[in-house]
Every structure is written in C-alpha cells, then in structure tokens.
Design a protein around this motif. Structure first.
Motif, PDB file in Angstrom:
ATOM      1  N   ILE A 132      55.516 -10.874  19.650  1.00 14.88           N
ATOM      2  CA  ILE A 132      54.654 -10.756  21.107  1.00 14.88           C
ATOM      3  C   ILE A 132      56.330 -10.307  22.568  1.00 14.88           C
ATOM      4  O   ILE A 132      55.542  -9.768  22.961  1.00 14.88           O
ATOM      5  N   GLY A 133      56.759 -10.490  21.233  1.00 16.01           N
ATOM      6  CA  GLY A 133      58.725 -10.054  22.439  1.00 16.01           C
ATOM      7  C   GLY A 133      58.191  -9.008  23.190  1.00 16.01           C
ATOM      8  O   GLY A 133      58.534  -7.895  24.815  1.00 16.01           O
ATOM      9  N   GLY A 134      57.691  -7.497  22.606  1.00 16.02           N
ATOM     10  CA  GLY A 134      57.429  -6.683  22.932  1.00 16.02           C
ATOM     11  C   GLY A 134      56.562  -6.128  23.875  1.00 16.02           C
ATOM     12  O   GLY A 134      56.518  -5.771  24.731  1.00 16.02           O
ATOM     13  N   PHE A 135      55.729  -7.049  23.825  1.00 18.34           N
ATOM     14  CA  PHE A 135      54.305  -6.731  24.156  1.00 18.34           C
ATOM     15  C   PHE A 135      55.142  -7.433  26.544  1.00 18.34           C
ATOM     16  O   PHE A 135      54.439  -7.382  26.736  1.00 18.34           O
ATOM     17  N   VAL A 136      55.681  -8.778  26.035  1.00 20.59           N
ATOM     18  CA  VAL A 136      56.245 -10.140  26.904  1.00 20.59           C
ATOM     19  C   VAL A 136      56.824  -8.818  28.486  1.00 20.59           C
ATOM     20  O   VAL A 136      57.296  -9.129  28.965  1.00 20.59           O
ATOM     21  N   ALA A 137      57.585  -7.772  27.464  1.00 22.63           N
ATOM     22  CA  ALA A 137      59.133  -7.258  27.856  1.00 22.63           C
ATOM     23  C   ALA A 137      58.542  -5.734  28.289  1.00 22.63           C
ATOM     24  O   ALA A 137      58.708  -5.859  29.421  1.00 22.63           O
ATOM     25  N   ARG A 138      57.261  -5.477  27.632  1.00 22.18           N
ATOM     26  CA  ARG A 138      56.548  -3.981  28.417  1.00 22.18           C
ATOM     27  C   ARG A 138      55.487  -4.714  30.009  1.00 22.18           C
ATOM     28  O   ARG A 138      55.977  -3.961  30.479  1.00 22.18           O
ATOM     29  N   HIS A 139      55.566  -5.824  29.871  1.00 20.78           N
ATOM     30  CA  HIS A 139      54.866  -6.257  31.043  1.00 20.78           C
ATOM     31  C   HIS A 139      55.362  -7.277  31.220  1.00 20.78           C
ATOM     32  O   HIS A 139      54.139  -7.899  32.125  1.00 20.78           O
ATOM     33  N   LYS A 140      56.719  -7.076  31.599  1.00 21.88           N
ATOM     34  CA  LYS A 140      57.276  -8.225  32.554  1.00 21.88           C
ATOM     35  C   LYS A 140      56.883  -8.460  33.762  1.00 21.88           C
ATOM     36  O   LYS A 140      56.634  -9.411  34.821  1.00 21.88           O
TER      37      LYS A 140
END
Length: 345
Positions: A190-198
């Motif tokens: 989920i790290g990528g999702f969290v970074a994209r929706h920071k």
C-alpha cells in the motif's frame, strides 16, 4: 513549506485556528450520553488509523538512515527524550506558584513527546541546513517515540497521569503500536497508494486529530476540568513554556557547536531537537489521560504554536546571515549528516 507560509497579517498557523475552533465547539456543544460514546469510539478508530498511516509512510530505509548517521540522531534523541524530560521534572518546583498540578502534568507530558517531522524539515530548508539529516532525525524520533514516550509517561507520570495504569499500556499497544506495525508490514503493498494520495490522506490525518481534540475537550467540559484553569494560571503556563523553548533552542545550537557539528548539522539539530509533535502527542494523550486529556494537551497546543512562530523567525534570520554562511564555505556543496565529512543521506 507552503503550509508554513501563512499571510503576514495572520501570525497564527491556520491549523491552530481550526484546533481552537474545535475547542470552542466542544465548549459550546460537548458530546454527552450516546453522542459521547459515538465520539469516543470514532476517536479510538481515528487514532488507530492515524498510526497505521504513520507506519505505512515511514520507509525502512529512513529508519536505517537513522542508525547509520547515529551521532547526529543520538544528539537529537538525547535532546528530545533526556534533556526535555529533565527540564520538565525541574519545573515541578513551579507548583503551585505558577502552575497547578494538572497543568504541570500536561507540561511534563509535553516534554516526553517525540519531535516533529514536517516543520523541522521546512525550517531547516529555509535556514539552509542539512535537510536530509532533518528528514531522518524527525522520522527516527517519531519511530522511537511510539515506544519511548509511553514508557517515560509510565515512569514519570505514574498513577497521577489521569488514570495511567497497566490498562493504559494495553491500550497503547492496541491503539498505537499494533496499527503502526501493521502499516509497516503492509507498506510493501500500500506504500505506493499512500504516496500517490498523500494530500488526501493528509486531510484525513488532520481531521482525525480534530476529532481527538473534540472528544478530549468534550470529556473535559462534562467533567468540569476547565474550572481549574484561570487566566493567571494560563499566563503562567505561557511564561514557563517560553522559557522552556528558549532554553532548548540555546542548548541545541551551542551544544551542537561544542560537540563539533558543522553549521548545516547544527541547524538540523536545533530545529529537530527543540520541537514537539502535536500530531503524535494528541492521540497519545487521549489514550494516557482519559477524561483529563483536555488539560494534558493544552500545554502541548500552546507550545506547538509558540515553536512555529519563534522558529520561523530564527530560520529566516539564519538564511540571510552572511557571517554564518561565509564561515564554512564548504558546508553548502557537501553537507554531512554527522559532521564527519561523509556524504549526506
């Protein structure tokens, strides 16, 4: 950095205005009965989700950077979790002349909270300091604080911490530590999702904290704890916190110089070592203090605003100080994390 550039005519962080508005709402319309139960449950879930996001955001590499650049980070950690608490314990002598016992407990809790991340990075950048070191220092402090802050609270506050007990330790593990570990474990997916929706998740962060503040201050209003704070006591608290901040700013700056750190590293140490995190402190106070959390977080809220205003002035002055910049001509092209001549993280 954009978040810190508020209009010149408004010397208060807009988020602090939202926090004060939430306190006002809790004073006028405190949650009672079933509403209080719903707010408490929502606050518990918000705290758990908040620390889950903290775990999902913090990369393992940042944690390892904290270990690799150990000398600078040990200095920041010592300021945050040793010097600050010692000053907090020393302030016990100000009771009851300047502080009431509940306000002292809140002030002592303030000294146990980890350092900030965002504002430390922003001010270090403005002052032309070692930004990578500030990033690692803030992240490492937050990571250590999840464990160290509750342990220090157990040791120093004991049974006087508004109901702090072994049950509180269990609550901390369930509400703070387990969600954080879960975020770390799931970060791979989920790290990528969290970074994209920071940005969106940042609003969730702040909304969660506002909910925690509303719940805490609602409980305080119902319990009548605000009758314990008079304008004179509030003024005394502000004076004590001003002295506390001034002492830490001087110690971090001149102490780092005495330890042999360069200018860029001293700036990172000063801004990371003299601050306390409102985002981390509010949820912890809600778990540790229960119905007394409103008084416990008041010193932290005031100190947070004070540190932003004072450090903004210091950062701007450091950024245009020709003597400091010319004194170390090599500091700009090569900024070390620990003042030893190595490359930055």
């Amino acid at each position: 950095m954009k978040r810190l550039r508020w209009p010149r005519w408004m010397p208060i962080d807009p988020y602090i205005l939202l926090l004060l508005g939430t306190v006002g709402l809790a004073a006028l319309l405190p949650a009672r009965g079933t509403g209080a139960d719903v707010a408490s449950g929502a606050s518990t879930g918000a705290i758990a989700f908040l620390f889950f996001l903290y775990g999902a955001r913090l990369s393992t590499r940042e944690a390892m950077d904290g270990v690799r650049h150990w000398r600078l980070h040990v200095t920041v950690l010592a300021c945050t979790f040793v010097v600050f608490p010692l000053l907090g314990l020393a302030s016990r002598g100000l009771v009851p002349v300047f502080l009431t016992d509940p306000l002292y407990q809140g002030l002592l809790f303030l000294t146990l909270v980890p350092s900030t991340i965002q504002s430390s990075i922003a001010f270090t950048s403005i002052a032309r300091g070692n930004v990578p070191a500030a990033i690692c220092a803030g992240s490492f402090s937050s990571l250590v604080g999840i464990v160290v802050t509750p342990l220090l609270a157990a040791a120093l506050l004991g049974g006087s911490g508004g109901g702090f007990s072994a049950d509180s330790v269990v609550e901390i593990v369930l509400q703070l530590l387990l969600p954080f570990v879960a975020g770390q474990v799931l970060r791979r997916w989920i790290g990528g999702f969290v970074a994209r929706h920071k940005k969106v998740l940042g609003l969730v962060d702040r909304g969660s904290i506002l909910l925690v503040v509303y719940t805490a201050f609602s409980e305080g209003m119902v319990q009548g704890v605000w009758h314990q704070v008079s304008p004179v006591r509030l003024a005394g608290l502000l004076a004590v916190e001003a002295v506390l901040l001034a002492v830490m700013l001087l110690l971090t700056w001149y102490g780092a110089k005495g330890l042999g750190f360069g200018r860029a590293d001293r700036i990172a140490i000063q801004f990371a070592g003299s601050k306390k995190s409102l985002a981390a402190g509010l949820p912890m106070a809600s778990v540790l203090f229960g119905a007394q959390a409103s008084l416990a977080v008041l010193p932290l809220m005031l100190f947070h605003q004070m540190q932003l205003m004072v450090c903004a002035v210091i950062a701007k002055r450091r950024s245009r100080d020709p003597e400091e910049l010319s004194a170390e001509p090599d500091a700009a092209p090569v900024r070390t994390a620990v003042g030893t001549g190595g490359r930055s993280a």
